[in-house]
Design a protein around this motif. Sequence first.
Motif, PDB file in Angstrom:
ATOM      1  N   UNK A   1       0.844  -1.191   0.000  1.00  0.00           N
ATOM      2  CA  UNK A   1       0.000   0.000   0.000  1.00  0.00           C
ATOM      3  C   UNK A   1       0.880   1.243   0.000  1.00  0.00           C
ATOM      4  N   UNK A   2       0.697   2.091  -1.003  1.00  0.00           N
ATOM      5  CA  UNK A   2       1.485   3.310  -1.107  1.00  0.00           C
ATOM      6  C   UNK A   2       1.098   4.282   0.002  1.00  0.00           C
TER       7      UNK A   2
ATOM      8  N   UNK B   1      -4.360   7.197  -7.344  1.00  0.00           N
ATOM      9  CA  UNK B   1      -4.452   6.665  -5.992  1.00  0.00           C
ATOM     10  C   UNK B   1      -5.528   7.262  -5.137  1.00  0.00           C
ATOM     11  N   UNK B   2      -5.519   6.863  -3.885  1.00  0.00           N
ATOM     12  CA  UNK B   2      -4.529   5.965  -3.301  1.00  0.00           C
ATOM     13  C   UNK B   2      -4.615   4.575  -3.931  1.00  0.00           C
ATOM     14  N   UNK B   3      -3.459   3.925  -3.999  1.00  0.00           N
ATOM     15  CA  UNK B   3      -3.422   2.643  -4.676  1.00  0.00           C
ATOM     16  C   UNK B   3      -2.661   1.603  -3.857  1.00  0.00           C
ATOM     17  N   UNK B   4      -2.909   0.359  -4.231  1.00  0.00           N
ATOM     18  CA  UNK B   4      -2.211  -0.777  -3.652  1.00  0.00           C
ATOM     19  C   UNK B   4      -2.046  -1.822  -4.744  1.00  0.00           C
TER      20      UNK B   4
ATOM     21  N   UNK C   1      -8.448   2.562  -4.034  1.00  0.00           N
ATOM     22  CA  UNK C   1      -9.404   2.409  -2.937  1.00  0.00           C
ATOM     23  C   UNK C   1      -9.675   3.776  -2.321  1.00  0.00           C
ATOM     24  N   UNK C   2     -10.818   3.904  -1.678  1.00  0.00           N
ATOM     25  CA  UNK C   2     -11.191   5.163  -1.022  1.00  0.00           C
ATOM     26  C   UNK C   2     -11.687   4.959   0.413  1.00  0.00           C
TER      27      UNK C   2
ATOM     28  N   UNK D   1      -0.395  15.823  -6.076  1.00  0.00           N
ATOM     29  CA  UNK D   1      -1.224  14.736  -5.591  1.00  0.00           C
ATOM     30  C   UNK D   1      -0.357  13.538  -5.196  1.00  0.00           C
ATOM     31  N   UNK D   2      -0.730  12.900  -4.108  1.00  0.00           N
ATOM     32  CA  UNK D   2      -0.045  11.688  -3.671  1.00  0.00           C
ATOM     33  C   UNK D   2      -1.028  10.799  -2.917  1.00  0.00           C
ATOM     34  N   UNK D   3      -0.695   9.541  -2.811  1.00  0.00           N
ATOM     35  CA  UNK D   3      -1.612   8.571  -2.208  1.00  0.00           C
ATOM     36  C   UNK D   3      -1.975   8.885  -0.764  1.00  0.00           C
ATOM     37  N   UNK D   4      -1.014   9.398  -0.005  1.00  0.00           N
ATOM     38  CA  UNK D   4      -1.258   9.657   1.409  1.00  0.00           C
ATOM     39  C   UNK D   4      -1.214  11.155   1.722  1.00  0.00           C
TER      40      UNK D   4
END
Length: 108
Positions: free
Chosen positions: A12-13, A66-69, A80-81, A22-25
């Motif tokens: 999981x990023x 993302x966020x992505x895994x 996923x959200x 923009x970034x996953x977290x």
Amino acid sequence: MRQFYYSHHIFMCLNARTEGRRSCNGDGRAAELRQHAKERVDEWGLKRPGGVRVNQAGCLGRCSEGPCLVVYPEGIWYRYRTAEDIDEILFEHVMNGEPVTRLRLDDD
């Protein structure tokens, strides 16, 4: 056939960029949902040899999606959200072998 210590690895990023991109977290939600995934894996009895390992990853290169895994060994990518999305990925894909089409990212 070789037996692996875990049947599935979930990366999981948790990348959080500081320059406003923009970034996953970026909002901290990915870290919360990773914790949720780890708790579910434990709660559902998947945290064991031959089971599932949830790993934190740095940038996986797909922040705009993302966020992505990504789930290995299949190498299937998801966006996923919500906690419900995580539960669906764990239950349908990891436990039952059926990838979750509605959350799946393209392979290219």
